[in-house]
Design a protein around this motif. Structure first.
Motif, PDB file in Angstrom:
ATOM      1  N   THR A  35      75.373 -33.287  18.265  1.00 31.86           N
ATOM      2  CA  THR A  35      73.960 -33.443  18.537  1.00 31.86           C
ATOM      3  C   THR A  35      72.821 -32.278  18.844  1.00 31.86           C
ATOM      4  N   TYR A  36      71.674 -32.214  18.624  1.00 31.41           N
ATOM      5  CA  TYR A  36      70.891 -30.464  19.640  1.00 31.41           C
ATOM      6  C   TYR A  36      69.672 -30.949  19.642  1.00 31.41           C
ATOM      7  N   CYS A  37      69.340 -29.701  20.185  1.00 30.26           N
ATOM      8  CA  CYS A  37      67.501 -29.913  20.155  1.00 30.26           C
ATOM      9  C   CYS A  37      66.662 -29.016  19.219  1.00 30.26           C
ATOM     10  N   ASP A  38      66.455 -29.370  18.163  1.00 31.28           N
ATOM     11  CA  ASP A  38      65.812 -29.043  17.625  1.00 31.28           C
ATOM     12  C   ASP A  38      64.333 -28.790  18.418  1.00 31.28           C
ATOM     13  N   TRP A  39      63.759 -26.588  18.671  1.00 27.22           N
ATOM     14  CA  TRP A  39      62.660 -26.880  19.406  1.00 27.22           C
ATOM     15  C   TRP A  39      61.913 -26.118  18.753  1.00 27.22           C
ATOM     16  N   SER A  40      60.356 -26.688  19.189  1.00 28.40           N
ATOM     17  CA  SER A  40      59.696 -27.182  17.720  1.00 28.40           C
ATOM     18  C   SER A  40      58.907 -25.044  17.821  1.00 28.40           C
ATOM     19  N   LEU A 269      72.750 -34.565  27.367  1.00 24.64           N
ATOM     20  CA  LEU A 269      72.305 -33.308  27.990  1.00 24.64           C
ATOM     21  C   LEU A 269      72.496 -33.042  28.957  1.00 24.64           C
ATOM     22  N   GLU A 270      73.125 -31.107  29.145  1.00 28.72           N
ATOM     23  CA  GLU A 270      73.216 -30.888  30.674  1.00 28.72           C
ATOM     24  C   GLU A 270      72.842 -29.824  30.351  1.00 28.72           C
ATOM     25  N   PHE A 271      71.759 -29.315  31.301  1.00 29.74           N
ATOM     26  CA  PHE A 271      70.846 -27.437  31.370  1.00 29.74           C
ATOM     27  C   PHE A 271      70.869 -27.303  32.818  1.00 29.74           C
ATOM     28  N   HIS A 272      71.786 -25.476  32.335  1.00 30.24           N
ATOM     29  CA  HIS A 272      71.120 -24.935  33.465  1.00 30.24           C
ATOM     30  C   HIS A 272      71.260 -23.416  33.593  1.00 30.24           C
ATOM     31  N   ASP A 273      71.036 -22.809  34.931  1.00 31.50           N
ATOM     32  CA  ASP A 273      71.009 -20.954  34.740  1.00 31.50           C
ATOM     33  C   ASP A 273      72.628 -20.766  34.702  1.00 31.50           C
ATOM     34  N   ASP A 274      72.539 -18.821  33.922  1.00 26.24           N
ATOM     35  CA  ASP A 274      73.995 -18.893  34.214  1.00 26.24           C
ATOM     36  C   ASP A 274      73.821 -18.224  36.011  1.00 26.24           C
ATOM     37  N   GLY A 275      73.039 -17.825  35.885  1.00 26.82           N
ATOM     38  CA  GLY A 275      73.126 -16.834  37.310  1.00 26.82           C
ATOM     39  C   GLY A 275      72.310 -15.289  36.626  1.00 26.82           C
ATOM     40  N   ASP A 304      66.975 -19.943  26.199  1.00 20.81           N
ATOM     41  CA  ASP A 304      65.552 -19.226  26.958  1.00 20.81           C
ATOM     42  C   ASP A 304      65.915 -18.308  27.266  1.00 20.81           C
ATOM     43  N   THR A 305      65.376 -17.642  28.559  1.00 22.17           N
ATOM     44  CA  THR A 305      65.870 -16.611  29.927  1.00 22.17           C
ATOM     45  C   THR A 305      65.138 -17.695  30.620  1.00 22.17           C
ATOM     46  N   GLY A 306      66.191 -17.771  32.101  1.00 24.50           N
ATOM     47  CA  GLY A 306      64.733 -18.026  33.074  1.00 24.50           C
ATOM     48  C   GLY A 306      65.550 -18.346  34.165  1.00 24.50           C
ATOM     49  N   ASN A 307      65.603 -19.934  35.032  1.00 23.36           N
ATOM     50  CA  ASN A 307      65.791 -19.875  35.912  1.00 23.36           C
ATOM     51  C   ASN A 307      65.175 -21.269  36.112  1.00 23.36           C
ATOM     52  N   THR A 308      65.900 -22.443  36.996  1.00 23.60           N
ATOM     53  CA  THR A 308      65.613 -23.740  37.695  1.00 23.60           C
ATOM     54  C   THR A 308      64.545 -24.912  36.860  1.00 23.60           C
ATOM     55  N   PRO A 309      65.848 -24.925  35.501  1.00 22.65           N
ATOM     56  CA  PRO A 309      65.415 -25.198  34.467  1.00 22.65           C
ATOM     57  C   PRO A 309      65.078 -27.046  34.829  1.00 22.65           C
ATOM     58  N   SER A 310      64.151 -28.211  34.142  1.00 21.57           N
ATOM     59  CA  SER A 310      64.142 -29.691  34.350  1.00 21.57           C
ATOM     60  C   SER A 310      63.977 -30.183  33.296  1.00 21.57           C
ATOM     61  N   ILE A 311      64.477 -31.390  32.972  1.00 24.48           N
ATOM     62  CA  ILE A 311      63.756 -31.753  31.112  1.00 24.48           C
ATOM     63  C   ILE A 311      63.653 -32.672  31.647  1.00 24.48           C
ATOM     64  N   ALA A 312      62.944 -34.422  30.290  1.00 26.36           N
ATOM     65  CA  ALA A 312      62.595 -35.311  30.470  1.00 26.36           C
ATOM     66  C   ALA A 312      63.506 -35.569  29.336  1.00 26.36           C
ATOM     67  N   ILE A 313      63.740 -36.370  28.670  1.00 23.86           N
ATOM     68  CA  ILE A 313      63.488 -37.110  27.306  1.00 23.86           C
ATOM     69  C   ILE A 313      62.691 -38.375  26.742  1.00 23.86           C
ATOM     70  N   GLY A 314      62.127 -38.491  26.034  1.00 24.95           N
ATOM     71  CA  GLY A 314      61.850 -39.155  25.541  1.00 24.95           C
ATOM     72  C   GLY A 314      61.947 -39.983  24.996  1.00 24.95           C
ATOM     73  N   ASP A 315      61.783 -41.956  24.345  1.00 25.47           N
ATOM     74  CA  ASP A 315      62.758 -42.959  24.270  1.00 25.47           C
ATOM     75  C   ASP A 315      62.653 -42.452  22.883  1.00 25.47           C
ATOM     76  N   THR A 334      59.435 -27.390  24.258  1.00 25.11           N
ATOM     77  CA  THR A 334      59.104 -28.514  23.488  1.00 25.11           C
ATOM     78  C   THR A 334      59.698 -29.160  22.095  1.00 25.11           C
ATOM     79  N   GLY A 335      60.638 -30.163  22.181  1.00 21.39           N
ATOM     80  CA  GLY A 335      60.758 -30.262  20.939  1.00 21.39           C
ATOM     81  C   GLY A 335      61.568 -31.845  20.661  1.00 21.39           C
ATOM     82  N   LYS A 336      62.950 -31.944  19.817  1.00 21.98           N
ATOM     83  CA  LYS A 336      63.153 -33.601  19.395  1.00 21.98           C
ATOM     84  C   LYS A 336      64.567 -32.748  19.294  1.00 21.98           C
ATOM     85  N   VAL A 337      65.591 -33.971  20.320  1.00 23.61           N
ATOM     86  CA  VAL A 337      66.963 -34.070  19.780  1.00 23.61           C
ATOM     87  C   VAL A 337      66.988 -35.598  18.627  1.00 23.61           C
ATOM     88  N   ARG A 338      68.413 -33.822  17.623  1.00 23.06           N
ATOM     89  CA  ARG A 338      68.871 -34.381  16.580  1.00 23.06           C
ATOM     90  C   ARG A 338      69.997 -34.147  16.959  1.00 23.06           C
TER      91      ARG A 338
END
Length: 666
Positions: A35-40, A269-275, A304-315, A334-338
């Motif tokens: 299972t993976y995120c297929d980013w647009s 699906l768990e997202f985080h930044d590595d500090g 990606d690069t950055g911090n404080t991620p947030s995610i939402a997954i549609g039906d 944005t993308g699809k979970v496949r």
């Protein structure tokens, strides 16, 4: 009721609750799937949309994207949008709409479109928590809030909110001092009726996030440092308490500010930044009250690069991710979970779809291959980072210098993060093996175990016993696949070592071994019909010539052309170098295109923090782009591409290589 009786009652309830769920498997997928995120727009291609910090994201049933954030100065804004066909978000307004004061907002949406927002704010020398309730306007251009300001419901910081199917509201937060609390409520007449007047303490930590499956709660948090933990709990029958499986959290990785969400097929699906400025995601499955994480090498996890991620997954599997780039600029992906079967039997499938594929010889097939195959792990029996004699002979000056920094050598040595079984399941068919006996330097002496054969690349990797067993099991289950085991280098091998290895290979694979004549002339269909599945190649220049017969053990020099340039670190000239490689390919010999940039071991480079993963991030896309134009071309000597050998091979890369085969044979 006395405290003792309460404790006994709680333990009984916990035991019953746990027994009811201990055999359940949520979101289980068949072996070999990914299972993976297929980013647009691909990885590390986030789109800037605003300025601010601590963004939160949600998607309504109608597909409306709702985002909220604070501006870095204690003011909260929201934005509304919809997804375009190209994956971009079409925002309703050019900028955010101010709606309140506060920090660290979190947003959730009920099935009927009710918006629930929570945030913290500093007031009267306290961190207080507030909620707001709203509805989308009829034209989905704005939020109509029930009250002009937030309703104070507790003290604390960094809240998160989730809505259950039955309308229950779960709110989690930390108190700013390393303690975690939850609250449960019901949405009633545009207000939340909380079960508890105050939060219920459940663990130590910061920045909680939750996902919900039925009555199962999956919570993640950090410890205020760089350690991440998860907890599993169950909502009580009356919906007023959570019974936790563990008294404390289960450590699962390093990082901070984790968020977790649920896919339509109950994958986590768990997202985080590595500090350190990099963003990661992991995929997990809840099995028997534990999260079984999909191997991190299955799909590249640093997206990606950055911090404080947030995610939402549609039906429908649509995923929207937002984050701060570290400089108070907000970006989205944005993308699809496949989910894919991992291409464990891609040769068989290709043959079924295109029968002419079976008429090809192995030389004409594009095969995904892994460089230094066994370096996904390092010695787990002795010293976890035992130096290996391919680069550091035990007791030498180089060995003694490197031993003090051997932990730092690991990123310089590791070239894969899938084990051999997983590599086979995602479609790898060529394995580059550098092998020698295990040697230990103790008390001024070198001790060697002649039959404990292991892979190596500066540090000892996986053992040959495990690799041979996993390849054998795979081939016996997938009878129309072919695997090449290329022993490219041997180190410190004795006659006993060679005899052990040859006996192991020939006895395990027996009649499945492909001879040199069959390799050059037999079609895939002929090999499969003869139950031939394994090619074993030995290098001839390191004492192994006596064990090569070209019937069971084949000579590399007679079977294969290998490309390598030790000075190939210049990425700008790498495509030209691949052109040069292709011109060495011959018609009847296997051809290995080494799409790698592996420098010689250098203490200075190691101390500078160079990693082969970082090099592969630059190199692999260049190789794939080059293949787009050259996959079916031949070089000056009449040979074309065959084996594509890369560092950090993953599913998406393999998919592209297999698609080149489809384009070639359809």
């Amino acid at each position: 009721m006395s405290k003792a009786k309460r404790l006994v009652l709680f333990l009984i309830v916990l035991l019953i609750t746990t027994s009811l769920h201990c055999d359940l498997v949520y979101g289980a997928v068949s072996e070999g799937t990914m299972t993976y995120c297929d980013w647009s727009k691909g990885e590390k291609s986030g789109t800037h949309y605003d300025s601010g910090d601590d963004p939160s994201i949600a998607i309504t049933k109608a597909g409306i994207v709702i985002e909220c954030h604070e501006n870095g100065s204690g003011k909260l804004y929201y934005r509304l949008g919809s997804l375009a066909d190209d994956g971009s978000v079409e925002w309703a307004t050019n900028g955010g709409t101010y709606y309140d004061n506060g920090y660290s907002p979190s947003i959730a949406v009920t099935d009927d479109g009710t918006i629930i927002e929570v945030h913290g704010d500093y007031s009267w020398l306290k961190w207080k928590l507030f909620y707001r309730i709203g509805k989308l306007s009829s034209d989905a251009q704005s939020i109509e809030w029930v009250t002009s300001g937030g309703t104070n419901y507790d003290t604390g910081k960094r809240p998160c909110v989730e809505v259950l199917e039955n309308g229950r509201i779960l709110e989690f937060h930390d108190n700013g001092s390393g303690k975690l609390f939850y609250k449960i409520g019901m949405l009633e007449d545009d207000r939340i009726d909380w079960v508890q007047s105050g939060g219920t303490y459940y663990d130590n930590g910061y920045s909680p996030s939750i996902a919900v499956m039925g009555n199962t709660i999956i919570e993640v948090h950090d410890n205020g440092g760089l350690k991440l933990y998860y907890k599993i709990g169950y909502l009580s029958d009356n919906g007023e308490a959570i019974y936790w499986v563990q008294s404390g959290g289960t450590y699962y990785d390093s990082g901070k500010r984790p968020v977790i969400a649920l896919t339509a097929n109950n994958q986590l699906l768990e997202f985080h930044d590595d500090g350190s400025g990099d963003l990661y995601y992991y995929v997990g499955t809840l099995i028997n009250d534990q999260i079984q994480w999909q191997d991190r090498g299955g799909i590249r996890n640093d997206y990606d690069t950055g911090n404080t991620p947030s995610i939402a997954i549609g039906d429908d599997g649509t995923i929207v991710e937002v984050h701060n780039n570290g400089a108070y600029e907000l970006y989205y992906n944005t993308g699809k979970v496949r989910t894919t079967d991992g291409y464990s039997n891609w040769m068989e499938t290709l043959y079924q779809q295109y029968p002419e594929f079976g008429e090809a010889v192995l030389r004409d097939v594009l095969l995904p291959g892994t460089h230094d195959t066994g370096t996904f792990t390092f010695d787990d029996e002795g010293d976890p980072h035992d130096l290996a004699p391919d680069s550091f002979y035990p007791g030498s000056t180089e060995y003694n210098a490197a031993y003090a920094i051997r932990d730092m050598i690991v990123p310089f040595s590791q070239t894969q993060d899938l084990d051999v079984k997983q590599q086979l399941e995602v479609g790898v068919r060529y394995f580059d093996l550098r092998v020698g006996p295990y040697m230990v330097y103790e008390n001024g002496e070198v001790n060697i175990d002649e039959t404990d054969l292991r892979t190596m690349h500066g540090i000892y990797g996986e053992g040959m016993d495990t690799i041979v067993d996993e390849v054998s099991q795979f081939i016996n289950q997938n009878t129309q696949e072919i695997v090449i085991l290329d022993f490219q280098h041997f180190y410190e091998m004795t006659d006993t070592s060679y005899q052990y290895l040859v006996n192991q290979l020939t006895s395990t694979f027996s009649e499945q071994l492909i001879s040199l004549t069959e390799l050059k002339s037999s079609t895939l269909e002929e090999l499969w019909n003869s139950d031939k599945h394994i090619v074993i190649l030995f290098t001839e220049n390191e004492g192994s010539g006596a064990y090569i017969d070209n019937e069971l053990i084949l000579s590399r020099q007679s079977s294969l052309i290998n490309t390598y340039n030790s000075d190939n670190l210049d990425i700008t000239a790498f495509s030209s170098l691949l052109d040069e490689y292709l011109n060495t390919a011959e018609d009847e010999l296997l051809f290995v295109l080494q799409g790698v940039r592996t420098p010689a071991f250098d203490i200075g480079a190691i101390l500078d923090g160079m990693t082969l993963y970082e090099l592969s991030e630059e190199t692999n896309p260049v190789v794939l782009n080059w293949l787009e134009d050259n996959y079916d071309k031949t070089g000056n000597k009449g040979g074309g591409n065959n084996i594509i050998m890369l560092d950090y091979m993953d599913y998406k890369t393999i998919e592209k290589i297999i698609n080149f085969n489809i384009a070639k044979w359809k």
